[in-house]
Write a protein that holds these residues in place. Structure first.
Motif, PDB file in Angstrom:
ATOM      1  N   LEU A  98       1.208 121.001  16.210  1.00  0.00           N
ATOM      2  CA  LEU A  98       0.796 122.408  16.203  1.00  0.00           C
ATOM      3  C   LEU A  98       1.998 123.341  16.195  1.00  0.00           C
ATOM      4  CD1 LEU A  98      -2.199 122.224  18.690  1.00  0.00           C
ATOM      5  CD2 LEU A  98      -2.299 122.497  16.202  1.00  0.00           C
ATOM      6  N   ALA A  99       3.133 122.875  16.726  1.00  0.00           N
ATOM      7  CA  ALA A  99       4.356 123.672  16.641  1.00  0.00           C
ATOM      8  C   ALA A  99       4.774 123.831  15.184  1.00  0.00           C
ATOM      9  CB  ALA A  99       5.474 123.020  17.449  1.00  0.00           C
ATOM     10  N   SER A 140     -14.359 119.956  20.010  1.00  0.00           N
ATOM     11  CA  SER A 140     -13.359 119.220  20.768  1.00  0.00           C
ATOM     12  C   SER A 140     -12.734 120.139  21.813  1.00  0.00           C
ATOM     13  CB  SER A 140     -12.269 118.660  19.846  1.00  0.00           C
ATOM     14  OG  SER A 140     -11.241 118.039  20.604  1.00  0.00           O
ATOM     15  N   PRO A 141     -13.284 120.151  23.031  1.00  0.00           N
ATOM     16  CA  PRO A 141     -12.665 120.949  24.087  1.00  0.00           C
ATOM     17  C   PRO A 141     -11.220 120.529  24.350  1.00  0.00           C
ATOM     18  CG  PRO A 141     -14.880 120.263  24.718  1.00  0.00           C
ATOM     19  CD  PRO A 141     -14.543 119.508  23.472  1.00  0.00           C
ATOM     20  N   GLU A 142     -10.922 119.244  24.137  1.00  0.00           N
ATOM     21  CA  GLU A 142      -9.557 118.764  24.337  1.00  0.00           C
ATOM     22  C   GLU A 142      -8.598 119.428  23.353  1.00  0.00           C
ATOM     23  OE1 GLU A 142     -12.524 115.926  25.813  1.00  0.00           O
ATOM     24  OE2 GLU A 142     -12.184 116.807  23.835  1.00  0.00           O
ATOM     25  N   GLU A 165      -7.853 122.967  24.350  1.00  0.00           N
ATOM     26  CA  GLU A 165      -6.860 123.019  25.417  1.00  0.00           C
ATOM     27  C   GLU A 165      -5.453 122.777  24.867  1.00  0.00           C
ATOM     28  OE1 GLU A 165      -5.522 123.731  29.224  1.00  0.00           O
ATOM     29  OE2 GLU A 165      -7.488 124.051  28.322  1.00  0.00           O
ATOM     30  N   THR A 166      -5.333 121.862  23.908  1.00  0.00           N
ATOM     31  CA  THR A 166      -4.030 121.604  23.295  1.00  0.00           C
ATOM     32  C   THR A 166      -3.533 122.834  22.553  1.00  0.00           C
ATOM     33  OG1 THR A 166      -4.608 119.263  23.037  1.00  0.00           O
ATOM     34  CG2 THR A 166      -2.744 120.062  21.753  1.00  0.00           C
ATOM     35  N   ALA A 195      -0.114 124.855  23.374  1.00  0.00           N
ATOM     36  CA  ALA A 195       0.900 125.053  22.327  1.00  0.00           C
ATOM     37  C   ALA A 195       1.226 126.526  22.113  1.00  0.00           C
ATOM     38  CB  ALA A 195       0.422 124.430  21.020  1.00  0.00           C
ATOM     39  N   GLY A 196       0.572 127.408  22.870  1.00  0.00           N
ATOM     40  CA  GLY A 196       0.888 128.821  22.803  1.00  0.00           C
ATOM     41  C   GLY A 196      -0.029 129.640  21.920  1.00  0.00           C
TER      42      GLY A 196
END
Length: 225
Positions: free
Chosen positions: A167-168, A188-190, A193-194, A198-199
Motif C-alpha cells: 500500500l505504500a 475485509s475488515p482486516e 485496518e491495514t 498505512a496512513g
C-alpha cells in the motif's frame, strides 16, 4: 440431462510467466480463469463499473483526473472509464499478454474496442505490484481489480499489494488527495485496518448488489500524501 450450455467451451488456453490463463464461453457469457481460479465473466459488470464511478465521485470534482486501472479483465472498468469524458489519462496495467490480445483481436474486442481506440487510453503490459513500485508516473486514482479480493489472491505474489508495504507503493504513485479503490468479492475488515495503518484516510467499504450471489464490494480510501 446436460445441455451445451452446461459445459464451458474453451476458446483459448495460454501458459505464461505467471501460469495458465484460459478464456472460455459458458452459455452467453465469456469467462477468464487464471491458474484454475475463476476471475470474472461478462454476465454483469455493475461492480466493476462502480469501481471507477466511486473513485471519480471521491475525487470531488477534480478536473480531468488521471486513473490507473489495475487489471484489464473482461474490460468493464476500462470501457466505463473511457465512456466518461471527465477522466483524463486512462492507464491500464495488465500482466497477461493473452488477455490484452483477446481484447485487441479476440472475443473480448466487442466490449473494449472503442475504449482501446480512445486517445486517453494506454495499456501497460507489466505486473501491477512492480509498476506501482517502479513507475515515475503519478495518478489521481488507482482502481484495482486483479484478484477476487485482498484475502483471495490469484497468485501468492499479489498478496504483498494488500499489506502495508504494498500500500505504500500505491500511496507513492497517488497524488495528494488521490483515491485508492479496490474491488473485492467480499468485505475485509482486516484490509480496512491495514489501509488505516498505512496512513490512508476516509477508509470505507461500499457494497454493490449483483445479479447472482452475495454483493461485491469496493474498498475506498484517500491517499495519505
Amino acid at each position: 440431462m446436460a445441455t451445451p450450455y452446461d459445459i464451458p467451451d474453451v476458446l483459448d488456453r495460454r501458459e505464461g510467466p505467471h501460469g495458465e490463463v484460459v478464456l472460455r464461453r459458458h452459455g452467453d457469457r465469456l469467462e477468464i480463469i487464471a491458474n484454475g481460479c475463476f476471475l470474472m465473466d461478462t454476465s454483469d459488470g455493475r461492480s466493476e463499473r462502480r469501481l471507477v464511478e466511486a473513485a471519480l465521485d471521491a475525487l470531488a470534482g477534480r478536473d480531468r483526473p488521471d486513473v490507473l486501472i489495475g487489471g484489464l479483465g473482461v474490460g468493464f472498468s476500462l470501457a466505463h472509464a473511457a465512456a466518461d469524458p471527465r477522466w483524463g489519462r486512462i492507464t491500464v496495467v495488465e500482466r497477461e499478454h493473452a488477455i490484452v490480445e483477446w481484447h485487441r483481436d479476440g472475443p473480448l474486442a466487442a466490449l473494449s474496442a472503442r475504449a482501446l481506440s480512445d486517445p486517453r487510453t494506454e495499456i501497460v503490459e507489466t505486473d501491477l505490484v512492480a509498476h506501482v513500485n517502479e513507475t515515475s508516473d503519478t495518478y489521481d486514482a488507482l482502481c484495482l481489480d486483479i484478484d477476487n479480493g485482498p484475502g483471495w489472491t490469484v497468485t501468492d505474489g499479489n498478496g504483498n499489494l494488500y499489506r502495508e508495504a504494498g500500500l505504500a507503493g500505491c500511496a507513492r504513485v497517488l497524488r495528494p488527495g488521490g483515491v485508492l479503490a479496490v474491488w473485492s468479492a467480499q468485505p475485509s475488515p482486516e484490509f480496512e485496518e491495514t489501509l488505516r495503518n498505512a496512513g490512508f484516510q476516509q477508509v470505507r467499504t461500499e457494497e454493490i448488489p449483483v445479479a447472482r450471489g452475495v454483493p461485491d464490494v469496493v474498498h475506498l480510501a484517500i491517499s495519505p500524501g
